[in-house]
Design an enzyme around this catalytic site. Sequence first.
Site, mmCIF file in Angstrom:
data_model
loop_
_atom_site.group_PDB
_atom_site.id
_atom_site.type_symbol
_atom_site.label_atom_id
_atom_site.label_comp_id
_atom_site.label_asym_id
_atom_site.label_seq_id
_atom_site.Cartn_x
_atom_site.Cartn_y
_atom_site.Cartn_z
ATOM 1 N N ASP A 227 20.479 -12.097 -29.888
ATOM 2 C CA ASP A 227 19.264 -11.325 -30.138
ATOM 3 C C ASP A 227 19.237 -10.058 -29.300
ATOM 4 O O ASP A 227 18.188 -9.429 -29.130
ATOM 5 C CB ASP A 227 18.024 -12.169 -29.789
ATOM 6 C CG ASP A 227 17.743 -13.260 -30.807
ATOM 7 O OD1 ASP A 227 18.468 -13.343 -31.811
ATOM 8 O OD2 ASP A 227 16.800 -14.051 -30.577
ATOM 9 N N ASP B 57 12.769 -26.957 -25.264
ATOM 10 C CA ASP B 57 13.647 -28.100 -25.019
ATOM 11 C C ASP B 57 12.851 -29.339 -24.600
ATOM 12 O O ASP B 57 13.096 -30.443 -25.096
ATOM 13 C CB ASP B 57 14.684 -27.747 -23.943
ATOM 14 C CG ASP B 57 14.076 -27.003 -22.755
ATOM 15 O OD1 ASP B 57 12.832 -26.893 -22.675
ATOM 16 O OD2 ASP B 57 14.840 -26.536 -21.889
#
Length: 504
Positions: free
Chosen positions: A90, A238
Site C-alpha cells: 500500500d 489480529d
Amino acid sequence: MTTVEIIFLGVYFSVLCVLAVYGSHRYRMAYLYYRHKFKLPTPRGTLTALPRVTIQLPIFNEMYVVERLVESVCRIDYPRELLEIQVLDDSTDETCGIARACVERQRQAGHDIVYVHRTNRQGFKAGALENGLATARGEFVAVFDADFVPAPDFLLRTVPFFADSQVGMVQVRWGHLNRDYSILTQAQSIFLDGHFIIEHTARNRSGCFFNFNGTAGIWRRVTISDAGGWQHDTLTEDLDLSYRAQMKGWQFIFLPEVISPAEVPVDMNAFKSQQHRWAKGSIQTARKLLPMILKSDLPFAVKREAFFHLTNNVAYLLMVLLSALMPLSMVVRFQHGLYGTLFLDLPFFLSATASVCFFYVAAQRERGAKGWERFKYLPFLMSLGIGMAINNARAVLEALLGQQSAFSRTPKTGAEGKKIVAVKKSYRGDKTLMPIIELSFALYFTGALWFAIDKHIYTSLPFILLFQLGFLYVGVSSLLQGRLKFSESAPSAVVAEEQTRRAA
C-alpha cells in the site's frame, strides 16, 4: 480530616486496589506457565501430503526492510510448486519501486511471487490481507510484517500441526534482531519476552484463549472465513479475528521454541505510536467482543482470562490517576499525623510492583539469561512502563469514547544488533504534545520528592523516584528524538535503480 480528604483517600486506595488486582494477575500467569510448562504441543496425526501455502507480506512505506523481508521469505524451505508469496503493498513512496524490482528478481529465480499494489489504504493492514485473499490459492495463509526475517524451516515446523482438523492457527515466538541496540530496545525485548514466553504459553496450554500477533503465524484459510474474515473496525485486527475464531471452536497452537526474529523500534516516538495502537486496539476489541464472551457458555476460567487479557490496558488509565493522587495522598496524611498509614500502601505496591519484577525475571530465566542479566534492566523496565502510562492512557480513553483513528504504522529502520542501516526522517514516529504533559508529571514528582526528603518520609522515596524518572525519560526522549541525526544514505542499489527509471 475533612469529608473531601476522606473521599480523596478512598479514591486513592480504590485505584491502588484495582491496580493491585491487575498486577497480581501476573502471578497467575506465571503459575499457569510453570504448571503447564512441560505440556509440549505435538502434531496430532500426520499430513498425507504437504498443502499449498500462501505467504502474505503486507507492507506500507518500508523501503529499508522490504528487500530483507522478501529475500528471507524466498529462502523458506518448502516445495516451490506448493508455495505462493504475495507482496501486498500500500506504499506511497520509493518502496513501490524497490518491492516491484525485488519481486521481479525472485520471480525470474523461479519463485511463485506476485506484487499487489493498492491505490488506497481502505481497511489498512486488514484490508490489504483481505484483498490478497481474493486471489490467494493457498489452503493455509502465513503472514509476516515488513520487519521480520523468518527462518527457512518456519513452514516445516508449523504446517504439521494442521493434521488436526480443529487447529485453525499456529503462532511462533518473536525474536529481536536489535535487542542490543540501546537500553530502550532491551526493555522492549523484555516486555515482548514476557508476553510471548509466559503469557502466550500459559494461556494456550491452560486451555484459555490467546491471540495471533499479526505476524509470524499461519492460518487455516477456512478458519479466517468461518470467523467472519479480516475486519477493520479495531486497530488490532489480529486480536479481533483471534477471539472470533476461538469463539467458533477453532484451536490455536503456540510454539515458543520456534523463533521468528524481528526489529523493535529504536525511536521513542515510534515505540509510543506502536503502544498507542496496541492499547487502543485491545480496548476496542474488548468493547466489541467481551460482552459476547461473558454471555457465552464458555468455561469460567476462559471468560476470566479473556477479561484480564482484553481489559489489561485500562490499568494505564488508573496509573495516570494514581500518579496525580499519590503525592497529594502523602501530603494529606502527613499533615494529619497519619505518617504510619503510608505503610498501608506497601501491600498494594508490592502486589503490583513485585509481580512485575517476578514476571519479567521469570521470562528472562526461561529465555536463557544468566545471573545478573535477568535483573539488571528491571528498574528501567518499571520506570519505562510508568512513563508510558500517559501515552497509553490516552489510547484507552480514545477507545472508551469511541474515537476512531487511522492505523499508524511502526517505522522500520533495518536495525540489526547495534547498527541501523538507514533512517529517513519521514519514517520517524509521530511527535505530539504528550512529552510536555509527561515532563509536567516529572516536575510534579520532583516537588513530591523534595517534600518527602524534607519531611523524612523515606518509605515513599523509591516509588516517587520510579515515577519521576519514568516520566522524565519518556518525555525527554520524545522531545530529543527529532534532533537525532541518522544516515540518510540509500538502503540499497535498487533505490538508485528506481530513481533512474523514473527519470527516464
